[in-house]
Design an enzyme around this catalytic site. Structure first.
Site, PDB file in Angstrom:
ATOM      1  N   PHE A   1       0.891  -1.221   0.041  1.00 41.94           N
ATOM      2  CA  PHE A   1       0.004  -0.179   0.096  1.00 41.94           C
ATOM      3  C   PHE A   1       0.981   1.104   0.282  1.00 41.94           C
ATOM      4  O   PHE A   1       1.822   1.278   0.770  1.00 41.94           O
ATOM      5  CB  PHE A   1      -0.824  -0.046   1.255  1.00 41.94           C
ATOM      6  CG  PHE A   1      -1.907   1.193   1.178  1.00 41.94           C
ATOM      7  CD1 PHE A   1      -2.868   1.172   0.237  1.00 41.94           C
ATOM      8  CD2 PHE A   1      -1.469   2.401   1.902  1.00 41.94           C
ATOM      9  CE1 PHE A   1      -3.813   2.170   0.250  1.00 41.94           C
ATOM     10  CE2 PHE A   1      -2.374   3.382   1.693  1.00 41.94           C
ATOM     11  CZ  PHE A   1      -3.652   3.540   1.159  1.00 41.94           C
TER      12      PHE A   1
ATOM     13  N   ASP B   1       9.120   2.486   1.769  1.00 42.94           N
ATOM     14  CA  ASP B   1       8.087   3.267   2.227  1.00 42.94           C
ATOM     15  C   ASP B   1       7.720   2.994   3.962  1.00 42.94           C
ATOM     16  O   ASP B   1       7.529   1.782   4.208  1.00 42.94           O
ATOM     17  CB  ASP B   1       6.926   2.916   1.574  1.00 42.94           C
ATOM     18  CG  ASP B   1       5.677   3.414   1.907  1.00 42.94           C
ATOM     19  OD1 ASP B   1       5.491   4.126   2.888  1.00 42.94           O
ATOM     20  OD2 ASP B   1       4.514   3.538   1.287  1.00 42.94           O
TER      21      ASP B   1
ATOM     22  N   LYS C   1       2.998   9.642   8.423  1.00 43.00           N
ATOM     23  CA  LYS C   1       1.858   9.137   9.370  1.00 43.00           C
ATOM     24  C   LYS C   1       2.459   9.742  10.933  1.00 43.00           C
ATOM     25  O   LYS C   1       1.837  10.628  11.465  1.00 43.00           O
ATOM     26  CB  LYS C   1       1.634   7.745   9.665  1.00 43.00           C
ATOM     27  CG  LYS C   1       1.045   7.234   8.328  1.00 43.00           C
ATOM     28  CD  LYS C   1       0.315   5.764   8.886  1.00 43.00           C
ATOM     29  CE  LYS C   1      -1.033   5.648   7.696  1.00 43.00           C
ATOM     30  NZ  LYS C   1      -0.691   4.875   6.372  1.00 43.00           N
TER      31      LYS C   1
HETATM   32  C1  PLP Z   1      -0.769   5.379   5.126  1.00 40.11           C
HETATM   33  C2  PLP Z   1       0.082   4.878   4.287  1.00 40.11           C
HETATM   34  C3  PLP Z   1       0.419   5.412   2.891  1.00 40.11           C
HETATM   35  C4  PLP Z   1      -0.294   6.888   2.653  1.00 40.11           C
HETATM   36  O1  PLP Z   1      -0.380   7.866   3.241  1.00 40.11           O
HETATM   37  P1  PLP Z   1      -1.445   8.889   3.554  1.00 40.11           P
HETATM   38  O2  PLP Z   1      -0.789  10.140   4.253  1.00 40.11           O
HETATM   39  O3  PLP Z   1      -2.763   8.470   3.652  1.00 40.11           O
HETATM   40  O4  PLP Z   1      -1.250   9.568   1.999  1.00 40.11           O
HETATM   41  C5  PLP Z   1       1.351   5.115   2.179  1.00 40.11           C
HETATM   42  N1  PLP Z   1       2.266   4.293   2.424  1.00 40.11           N
HETATM   43  C6  PLP Z   1       1.950   3.469   3.500  1.00 40.11           C
HETATM   44  C7  PLP Z   1       2.963   2.271   3.877  1.00 40.11           C
HETATM   45  C8  PLP Z   1       1.079   3.815   4.348  1.00 40.11           C
HETATM   46  O5  PLP Z   1       1.001   3.061   5.546  1.00 40.11           O
END
Ligand code: PLP
Length: 390
Positions: free
Chosen positions: A127, A214, A243
């Site tokens: 994701f 990520d 986050k």
């Molecule tokens: C939540 C998340 C995203 C997206 O972040 P947003 O602030 O909602 O755009 C991207 N990568 C990972 C691994 C995430 O957990």
């Protein structure tokens, strides 16, 4: 009737305030927060020093634009680089934006090498966000359905599978980078093997690919180290954060090092809000408090305590497939879909989440105490037991 777009299946509860690892709803009922706004509220709620630092900053300057120098942005970049070993930072406002910056960096890196249609290797069940490029990189059809045509330039491989990476290396000369979560969050709290990450680093070196991690969910101290990659001793070329970085104030960051550094020139990328003084003070204060209160060691210890507590309480219970994760990023995989548990826990005053249908996900704030973690176990474990035995 609500005038909000129907983008979320919301639970029937609204919170009015919080303190530490606790939240109160508008009726006055108290909840133990085992989710931290999905890994966002690093310092829990209404942290006194965080509140004071932000209040002071709001009274001075919230926003001024990136056409000017922003001192707190420089300081936060210095601090993030010294903690991570990275060299430079671009600030934005969210995880998907941080990943957009990483994807653009990889493409520019490719173009600079003369590759006109650069490709990025991405993982199954990953994701990366919901903008067009990041949903195209995401390994979940539900996130993509209805939004085709997808952005091109992604090659998908299974998670934790080096052979699949080697195959792509042999057959695709357009690859310029690999984008991967060290621990998949939405994909079910799945952890990359340390040896995989080390080998992937070697492959990327050999192929001249960028290794892009990520860490939007697993970064910022949640796993017991500042960044999840630090468990493996490697250094990525690009890392994305968001986050937990601002403890609830929106901020994202794309960090680069080595051959990924110095690629962007003025005009290549930007963000109106990105790295404004308020968000950067939120980031700096979060880092300072995590450091000062030794919350990395705490996240590590408390994570072991919770995983051990779950394992002990659920020993011999049929239907538990795996208890996994690192630090305060914890997944409990059951042998059947368990979304109902979220409502059952809510009724008992506990906030949890279920992802990938059958994985209970815990992402408590780093300030949760051991006593509070015990209360979490005392509510959650009997619920899981009853759920599996019913
Ligand atoms: C939540 C998340 C995203 C997206 O972040 P947003 O602030 O909602 O755009 C991207 N990568 C990972 C691994 C995430 O957990």
């Amino acid at each position: 009737m609500s005038h909000l777009m129907n983008t979320y299946a919301r639970l029937p509860v609204a919170f009015s305030h919080g303190e530490g690892a606790w939240l109160w709803d508008t009726e006055g009922k108290r909840y133990l927060d085992g989710l931290a706004g999905i890994a966002v509220n690093t310092l829990g709620h209404a942290h006194p020093r965080f509140t004071a630092a932000l209040t002071e900053q709001i009274g001075k300057l919230i926003h001024c634009s990136n056409v000017y120098q922003v001192q707190s942005q420089e300081l936060l970049a210095d601090k993030l680089c010294s903690l991570s070993g990275m060299q430079e930072v671009f600030f934005c406002n969210s995880g998907c934006e941080a990943n957009e910056a990483a994807i653009k960096l990889a493409r520019m890196y490719g173009h600079d090498k003369g590759i006109e249609t650069p490709s990025i290797i991405v993982m199954e069940k990953s994701f990366h966000g919901r903008t067009l490029a990041t949903l195209s990189a995401t390994g979940n059809r539900k996130v993509q359905a209805g939004f085709e045509p997808l952005v091109k330039g992604f090659v998908r491989v299974p998670y934790n599978d080096l052979e699949a990476i080697r195959q792509v290396a042999q057959h695709n000369s357009n690859v310029v980078a690999v984008l991967v979560e060290p621990i998949q969050g939405e994909g079910g709290v799945r952890t990359l093997d340390i040896a995989y990450l080390q080998q992937l680093r070697n492959i990327c070196n050999g192929q001249n690919w960028l290794l892009m991690l990520d860490e939007v969910q697993c970064g910022m101290g949640r796993t017991g180290k500042w960044f999840a990659f630090q468990h493996s001793g490697i250094l990525p070329d690009v890392m994305t954060l968001a986050k937990g970085l601002g403890s609830g104030v929106p901020i994202g960051a794309c960090l680069a090092a080595g051959k990924a550094a110095g690629l962007f020139k003025p005009g290549n990328h930007g963000s109106t809000f990105g790295g404004n003084p308020l968000a950067c003070v939120a980031g700096l204060t979060t880092l300072n408090i995590v450091e000062h209160d030794q919350l990395l060691a705490h996240a590590d210890n408390l994570g072991r305590f919770i995983r051990q507590g779950i394992a002990t309480a659920l020993q011999g219970v049929n239907g538990i497939k795996e208890i996994r994760g690192q630090g305060l990023m914890i997944g409990i995989e059951l042998d059947k879909p368990c979304g109902d548990l979220v409502k059952q826990a809510l009724a008992q005053g506990l906030l949890i989440n279920v992802t990938a249908d059958n994985v209970i996900r815990l992402l408590p704030p780093l300030v949760m105490s051991q006593n509070e973690a015990q209360q979490l176990l005392d509510i959650l474990c009997p619920l899981i037991k009853d759920f599996l035995q019913s």
